[in-house]
Design a protein around this motif. Structure first.
Motif, mmCIF file in Angstrom:
data_model
loop_
_atom_site.group_PDB
_atom_site.id
_atom_site.type_symbol
_atom_site.label_atom_id
_atom_site.label_comp_id
_atom_site.label_asym_id
_atom_site.label_seq_id
_atom_site.Cartn_x
_atom_site.Cartn_y
_atom_site.Cartn_z
ATOM 1 N N GLY A 70 0.810 -1.223 0.000
ATOM 2 C CA GLY A 70 0.000 0.000 0.000
ATOM 3 C C GLY A 70 0.834 1.260 0.000
ATOM 4 N N GLY A 71 0.158 2.372 0.165
ATOM 5 C CA GLY A 71 0.818 3.671 0.100
ATOM 6 C C GLY A 71 1.859 3.855 1.191
ATOM 7 N N ASP A 75 5.844 4.485 0.499
ATOM 8 C CA ASP A 75 6.542 5.680 0.993
ATOM 9 C C ASP A 75 7.755 5.286 1.844
ATOM 10 O OD1 ASP A 75 4.761 7.404 -0.254
ATOM 11 O OD2 ASP A 75 3.565 7.787 1.534
ATOM 12 N N HIS A 100 1.933 13.333 3.959
ATOM 13 C CA HIS A 100 1.244 12.308 4.747
ATOM 14 C C HIS A 100 2.209 11.816 5.838
ATOM 15 C CE1 HIS A 100 -0.583 8.313 5.537
ATOM 16 N NE2 HIS A 100 -1.702 8.878 5.101
ATOM 17 N N ASN A 152 -3.707 15.101 0.642
ATOM 18 C CA ASN A 152 -4.917 14.356 0.969
ATOM 19 C C ASN A 152 -5.936 15.144 1.794
ATOM 20 O OD1 ASN A 152 -2.437 13.784 2.571
ATOM 21 N ND2 ASN A 152 -3.898 12.944 4.031
ATOM 22 N N ASP A 177 4.702 11.017 -3.416
ATOM 23 C CA ASP A 177 3.570 10.248 -2.930
ATOM 24 C C ASP A 177 2.383 10.662 -3.805
ATOM 25 O OD1 ASP A 177 1.179 9.588 -1.661
ATOM 26 O OD2 ASP A 177 2.012 9.789 0.353
ATOM 27 N N VAL A 179 -0.461 8.937 -4.045
ATOM 28 C CA VAL A 179 -1.622 8.136 -3.627
ATOM 29 C C VAL A 179 -2.938 8.850 -3.926
ATOM 30 C CG1 VAL A 179 -2.788 7.116 -1.622
ATOM 31 C CG2 VAL A 179 -0.320 6.869 -1.880
ATOM 32 N N SER A 200 -1.565 3.599 -4.139
ATOM 33 C CA SER A 200 -2.281 2.657 -3.276
ATOM 34 C C SER A 200 -3.626 2.291 -3.894
ATOM 35 C CB SER A 200 -2.499 3.308 -1.906
ATOM 36 O OG SER A 200 -3.273 2.462 -1.086
ATOM 37 N N HIS A 202 -6.489 1.089 -2.563
ATOM 38 C CA HIS A 202 -7.787 1.355 -1.927
ATOM 39 C C HIS A 202 -8.233 2.809 -2.037
ATOM 40 C CE1 HIS A 202 -6.914 3.311 2.074
ATOM 41 N NE2 HIS A 202 -5.703 2.837 1.837
ATOM 42 N N LYS A 203 -7.370 3.675 -2.576
ATOM 43 C CA LYS A 203 -7.803 5.052 -2.827
ATOM 44 C C LYS A 203 -8.386 5.191 -4.227
ATOM 45 C CE LYS A 203 -6.178 6.476 1.190
ATOM 46 N NZ LYS A 203 -5.088 7.375 1.496
HETATM 47 C C1 LIG Z 1 -3.929 7.105 2.145
HETATM 48 C C2 LIG Z 1 -2.637 7.765 1.892
HETATM 49 C C3 LIG Z 1 -1.431 7.112 2.168
HETATM 50 C C4 LIG Z 1 -1.372 5.753 2.814
HETATM 51 O O1 LIG Z 1 -1.780 4.729 1.937
HETATM 52 P P1 LIG Z 1 -2.190 3.311 2.560
HETATM 53 O O2 LIG Z 1 -2.378 2.442 1.368
HETATM 54 O O3 LIG Z 1 -3.461 3.547 3.324
HETATM 55 O O4 LIG Z 1 -1.071 2.875 3.437
HETATM 56 C C5 LIG Z 1 -0.247 7.756 1.873
HETATM 57 N N1 LIG Z 1 -0.254 8.983 1.338
HETATM 58 C C6 LIG Z 1 -1.385 9.640 1.043
HETATM 59 C C7 LIG Z 1 -1.317 10.992 0.427
HETATM 60 C C8 LIG Z 1 -2.615 9.051 1.315
HETATM 61 O O5 LIG Z 1 -3.735 9.732 1.050
#
Ligand SMILES: *Cc1c(COP(=O)(O)O)cnc(C)c1O
Length: 388
Positions: A70-71, A75, A100, A152, A177, A179, A200, A202-203
């Motif tokens: 994941g994100g 990172d 983040h 975010n 990042d 995400v 990531s 799930h976003k």
């Molecule tokens: C959600 C998010 C993350 C973390 O991603 P996960 O997959 O939930 O670990 C990192 N950076 C940003 C900008 C995010 O919005």
């Protein structure tokens, strides 16, 4: 009463088309991709197809895509990976104050435990990093610049290309990042000029617990998970085959449908935001008005707590949030709004409305019908109003 979800920046439901693509890899096609026998063939081929799909959406080579959990892991892998490769000289890292926590906490850890020095760049009132500040922060020993593509909490889009040009000029590795931007904005690693990019699933309507890190060929870095030779030695561990298939399908769908969704959702977002600003007094928009992703609005309602609005809407079956989901447990104002210089009394009234694939016109109507009453009621009982 049907529930209304307006917190798509925290997470998204998986698209049924994504789930359908994933399902066979839990059962019939369950093989370990590293096995020597033919049960491994289908899962192994599926991972390589997924890698090609993600690479083609990012404009990279398939061999430059590393699948992760994941994100946050992407990172961590990017920042620690570059830092550990520069451990002998203990270099300098440049990042921004609005990253983040997966980036900020990682940088703080490298500072405290390994003696790296870190510059946390300021942002202006719109939440923008100034590329000139990046140039001024560069030192002879700077080994990494990490600046997010889209924030975010407020949705502001950073000037990555300008920063990338500075990084390249000084031969510094550049991570972003992305995400919050992949699937919402065109993201091409060469157009952006990045060496490392986190995303990531799930976003973007994929499953939780899977993501990817783009690693430009030749980037000087270490793996952070050691073990087998999976992911070209960059990330040990039996692959999350179904998750990887789901991630690729999700990225592909988001890119295919981006233009249509951008038009549809930006119209809904603008109506939501503009009506709130017009019909409720003492309301402030946080973030850059234009240079922002089209699917969210962060709005402060003065003299009330954002938290109270979130709870009031929740009682009506509507899910929104105050800034970052990862900090709702922490007390105190958002580090992002604070870095933007938003006064604490404005920051505490902030609510993030995040629209997405399943948002319809009537959802916006319902929120707009409720908000004036909720804000008025909260202001009547608010001790903040009297103090102001
Ligand atoms: C959600 C998010 C993350 C973390 O991603 P996960 O997959 O939930 O670990 C990192 N950076 C940003 C900008 C995010 O919005």
């Amino acid at each position: 009463m049907s529930r209304i979800y307006m917190d798509y920046n925290a997470t998204t439901p998986a698209d049924p088309r994504v789930v359908e693509a994933m399902l066979p890899y839990f059962t019939e096609k369950f093989g370990n991709p590293s096995s020597p026998h033919s049960v491994a063939h289908e899962p192994r081929a599926a991972i390589e197809r997924a890698r090609e799909q993600v690479a083609s959406c990012l404009g990279s080579q398939p061999s430059e895509v590393v699948f992760t959990s994941g994100g946050s892991e992407s990172d961590n892998a990017a920042i620690k990976g570059v830092a550990f490769a520069h451990l002998p000289e203990r270099g300098h890292i440049i990042t921004s104050a609005i990253e983040h926590h997966a980036v900020l906490s990682t940088c703080e850890y490298l500072e405290k435990e390994f003696g790296f020095s870190v510059t946390y760049l300021p942002v202006n009132a719109d939440g923008l990093v100034d590329a000139r500040d990046v140039r001024r922060a560069v030192r002879g020993d700077t080994c990494l610049i990490s600046v997010m593509h889209v924030n975010n909490e407020v949705g502001t889009i950073q000037p990555l290309k300008e920063i990338a040009d500075i990084a390249r000029e000084h031969d510094i590795t550049f991570h972003t990042d992305a995400v919050q931007s992949v699937g919402k904005l065109p993201v091409n690693v060469n157009a952006l000029g990045v060496d490392l990019l986190s995303l990531s699933a799930h976003k973007l309507y994929g499953p939780k617990g899977v993501g990817a890190l783009y690693v430009r060929a030749g980037t000087r870095m270490h793996p952070i998970a050691h073990g087998g030779s999976h992911e070209r030695g960059m990330r040990a561990g039996t692959e999350n085959v179904a998750g990887i298939v789901g991630l690729a399908k999700a990225v592909e769908l988001a890119v295919d449908e981006m233009d249509r969704e951008t038009a549809r959702l930006s119209a809904l977002r603008d109506r939501l935001q503009n009506t709130l600003l017009r019909e409720i007094s003492d309301v402030v928009l946080n973030g850059h008005r234009e240079n922002r992703i089209p699917v969210m609005a962060n709005v402060s309602f003065l003299f009330v707590e954002g938290e109270s609005i979130v709870l009031s809407l929740d009682m009506e079956g509507i899910a929104v949030s105050t800034g970052s989901a990862c900090t709702t447990d922490a007390t105190g104002p958002s580090h992002v709004l604070a870095a933007m210089g938003v006064e604490p009394n404005v920051a505490q009234g902030s609510v993030r409305f995040g629209l997405g694939r399943y948002t319809v016109e009537s959802d916006v109507d319902r929120v707009l019908a409720l908000m004036p009453k909720i804000v008025e009621r909260l202001r009547m009982i608010s001790p903040l109003r009297n103090r102001a």
